[in-house]
Design an enzyme around this catalytic site. Structure first.
Site, PDB file in Angstrom:
ATOM      1  N   ASP A  81      37.707  37.871  40.235  1.00 33.97           N
ATOM      2  CA  ASP A  81      37.172  39.103  40.800  1.00 33.97           C
ATOM      3  C   ASP A  81      38.360  40.077  40.925  1.00 33.97           C
ATOM      4  O   ASP A  81      39.517  39.652  40.792  1.00 33.97           O
ATOM      5  CB  ASP A  81      36.585  38.723  42.172  1.00 33.97           C
ATOM      6  CG  ASP A  81      36.279  39.903  43.042  1.00 33.97           C
ATOM      7  OD1 ASP A  81      35.531  40.769  42.589  1.00 33.97           O
ATOM      8  OD2 ASP A  81      36.794  39.957  44.181  1.00 33.97           O
ATOM      9  N   ASP A  97      38.730  43.446  43.363  1.00 32.92           N
ATOM     10  CA  ASP A  97      39.070  43.935  44.712  1.00 32.92           C
ATOM     11  C   ASP A  97      39.098  42.798  45.724  1.00 32.92           C
ATOM     12  O   ASP A  97      38.145  42.024  45.833  1.00 32.92           O
ATOM     13  CB  ASP A  97      38.057  44.985  45.161  1.00 32.92           C
ATOM     14  CG  ASP A  97      38.230  46.282  44.414  1.00 32.92           C
ATOM     15  OD1 ASP A  97      39.118  47.060  44.767  1.00 32.92           O
ATOM     16  OD2 ASP A  97      37.477  46.498  43.439  1.00 32.92           O
ATOM     17  N   ASP A 114      36.344  37.020  46.468  1.00 31.41           N
ATOM     18  CA  ASP A 114      36.391  37.153  47.936  1.00 31.41           C
ATOM     19  C   ASP A 114      35.102  37.656  48.559  1.00 31.41           C
ATOM     20  O   ASP A 114      34.982  37.708  49.779  1.00 31.41           O
ATOM     21  CB  ASP A 114      37.497  38.152  48.329  1.00 31.41           C
ATOM     22  CG  ASP A 114      37.099  39.572  47.972  1.00 31.41           C
ATOM     23  OD1 ASP A 114      36.615  39.781  46.837  1.00 31.41           O
ATOM     24  OD2 ASP A 114      37.233  40.469  48.825  1.00 31.41           O
TER      25      ASP A 114
HETATM   26  O1  LIG Z   1      33.668  42.820  42.597  1.00 31.77           O
HETATM   27  P1  LIG Z   1      34.884  43.515  43.100  1.00 31.77           P
HETATM   28  O2  LIG Z   1      35.915  43.753  42.048  1.00 31.77           O
HETATM   29  O3  LIG Z   1      35.468  42.858  44.318  1.00 31.77           O
HETATM   30  O4  LIG Z   1      34.356  44.962  43.554  1.00 31.77           O
HETATM   31  C1  LIG Z   1      33.563  45.096  44.746  1.00 31.77           C
HETATM   32  C2  LIG Z   1      33.731  46.489  45.288  1.00 31.77           C
HETATM   33  O5  LIG Z   1      35.149  46.670  45.393  1.00 31.77           O
HETATM   34  C3  LIG Z   1      35.604  47.965  45.766  1.00 31.77           C
HETATM   35  O6  LIG Z   1      35.370  48.143  47.151  1.00 31.77           O
HETATM   36  C4  LIG Z   1      36.088  47.256  47.983  1.00 31.77           C
HETATM   37  O7  LIG Z   1      37.503  47.478  47.804  1.00 31.77           O
HETATM   38  C5  LIG Z   1      37.949  48.791  48.228  1.00 31.77           C
HETATM   39  C6  LIG Z   1      39.425  48.905  47.885  1.00 31.77           C
HETATM   40  O8  LIG Z   1      40.191  47.899  48.485  1.00 31.77           O
HETATM   41  C7  LIG Z   1      37.666  48.970  49.722  1.00 31.77           C
HETATM   42  O9  LIG Z   1      38.076  50.261  50.141  1.00 31.77           O
HETATM   43  C8  LIG Z   1      36.159  48.795  49.960  1.00 31.77           C
HETATM   44  O10 LIG Z   1      35.891  48.866  51.348  1.00 31.77           O
HETATM   45  C9  LIG Z   1      35.695  47.444  49.429  1.00 31.77           C
HETATM   46  O11 LIG Z   1      34.287  47.318  49.530  1.00 31.77           O
HETATM   47  C10 LIG Z   1      34.975  49.039  44.926  1.00 31.77           C
HETATM   48  O12 LIG Z   1      35.386  50.301  45.403  1.00 31.77           O
HETATM   49  C11 LIG Z   1      33.469  48.914  44.881  1.00 31.77           C
HETATM   50  O13 LIG Z   1      32.928  49.875  44.028  1.00 31.77           O
HETATM   51  C12 LIG Z   1      33.154  47.528  44.345  1.00 31.77           C
HETATM   52  O14 LIG Z   1      31.751  47.362  44.240  1.00 31.77           O
END
Ligand SMILES: O=P(O)(O)OC[C@H]1O[C@H](O[C@H]2O[C@H](CO)[C@@H](O)[C@H](O)[C@H]2O)[C@H](O)[C@@H](O)[C@@H]1O
Length: 384
Positions: free
Chosen positions: A123, A125, A328
């Site tokens: 993954d 983020d 995560d």
């Molecule tokens: O599947 P992933 O790669 O984990 O993406 C899931 C979402 O991740 C991002 O949001 C998350 O991370 C951000 C940066 O650290 C944080 O600000 C936010 O609160 C988290 O939810 C991304 O911006 C989303 O579009 C993704 O869906």
């Protein structure tokens, strides 16, 4: 197909009673040929529109929002903010009895991986990059990038993210990997493939411009692009006065971020997103870390993306393949569940707080993910 109102699609609650620890560290049994594509991928979830039901649903959203992404060092289901940090450590340590650290269990993992071909799914983020307030600044470190690059030279490696595929490629920038964006609804994979997806209407063979290779592009939600675009515009409009709210277009899904929104305004966000979703019965909502994710009502998720990628890498239905998925977030649970239920491989949950999960192992934070990747490289090179 009778789909009347938005679908609230939090993953099913995870049963407290996990399989006895590591019962699946057993030889994997040969898998029967799997059908990758269900005849109809659209989920049919009829709903009644009543005011009471709406209240119940938005209240449930709010609960999920409150429990999402708790601050580090706070027990995930403990509401007592004054909890002593040593209690938290004890809680975390006892949680790792059920979800052992993939670092301390490294020998166990490699023992089982001996003679097998590893395939890695990561993954983005919260796994490769730390969670930060501004999603546009969620960069991965150069050290992490080189660890991912090294591991991808030795094992087929894919990133499966909720972001748009272009965005995650921009962040990672490595041509050695395969990328799936929009929670697996946009996959660029190698063209090796089996009969599983040949001829599927949402699957085309092309040359990947970024990587200059023959590839297969699979976009099971392609018909939703304009709807997502429209909803994205409406969500921006409806949240523009809520301080701190941001909306991100991930091509086949939209993220409404509330990480920087005062808690007193979360209900307003929930109500406004809900009001928009009511107009789009073919869209549904899932929860992530301080984010509401709007996505098509199709039977597709990160677990299905792992299966698709294994297939397109020519690694599906092989007894000697050990997939490992590191993630995560709640959407990663679909991938953990797929690996666990199919008795295929290991899910590793990245979390600094105890959480129920379908994963087998845990890592505390992205720095431990990097360490784990480096150890995999050392292990593999020492066995060549
Ligand atoms: O599947 P992933 O790669 O984990 O993406 C899931 C979402 O991740 C991002 O949001 C998350 O991370 C951000 C940066 O650290 C944080 O600000 C936010 O609160 C988290 O939810 C991304 O911006 C989303 O579009 C993704 O869906």
């Amino acid at each position: 197909m009778d789909i009347k109102t938005p679908v609230l699609a939090d993953p099913a609650p995870i049963k407290k009673s996990r399989l006895s620890m590591h019962s699946s560290i057993l030889p994997y049994s040969p898998q029967p040929q799997r059908a990758l594509f269900a005849t109809g991928m659209l989920l049919s979830i009829p709903r009644k529109k009543t005011g009471v039901l709406d209240d119940v649903r938005t209240a449930a959203w709010l609960d999920s929002m409150k429990s999402s992404s708790p601050p580090p060092k706070k027990f995930a289901y403990d509401t007592n903010a004054d909890q002593d940090s040593s209690d938290v450590d004890v809680s975390y340590r006892s949680w790792t009895l059920n979800y052992p650290s993939a670092l301390t269990s490294f020998e166990q993992i490699t023992h089982f991986a001996k003679g097998k071909r590893l395939a890695l799914f990561l993954d983005y983020d919260g796994t490769l990059s730390p969670i930060v307030d501004n999603p546009d600044l969620a960069f991965m470190s150069d050290d992490m990038r080189s660890a991912v690059k090294d591991v991808a030279k030795l094992f087929p490696t894919a990133i499966i993210s909720g972001r748009s595929r272009d965005k995650v490629y921009e962040f990672v920038g490595l041509s050695e990997l395969y990328y799936a964006g929009s929670h697996g609804m946009d996959i660029m994979s190698p063209a090796k493939g089996s009969a599983g997806f040949n001829g599927h209407p949402n699957c085309v063979k092309l040359t990947d411009k970024q990587q200059g290779k023959e590839a297969v592009l699979f976009q099971p939600a392609s018909e939703f692009v304009s709807m997502i675009e429209e909803v994205f515009t409406s969500l921006i409009e409806t949240t523009k006065e809520i301080k701190g709210a941001t909306v991100e277009n991930n091509k086949f899904c939209v993220s409404v971020h509330y990480r920087n929104v005062a808690e007193k305004d979360w209900k307003t966000i929930a109500l406004r997103v809900y009001a928009i979703l009511k107009e789009y019965p073919r869209l549904r909502l899932t929860h992530g870390r301080k984010v509401l994710e709007v996505r098509p009502v199709i039977d597709w998720n990160k677990g299905k993306a792992v299966e698709f990628l294994l297939d397109s890498l020519g690694l599906n239905d092989c007894d000697d393949v050990l997939p490992i998925y590191v993630g995560d977030d709640r959407t990663d649970e679909d991938a953990f569940k797929f690996l666990r239920e199919e008795n295929r491989g290991y899910g590793i949950l990245v979390s600094s707080v105890p959480k129920e999960s379908h994963a087998f192992y845990s890592l505390k934070e992205p720095s431990e993910v990097m360490e784990f990747l480096k150890e995999l490289v050392t292990w593999k090179l020492s066995s060549l």
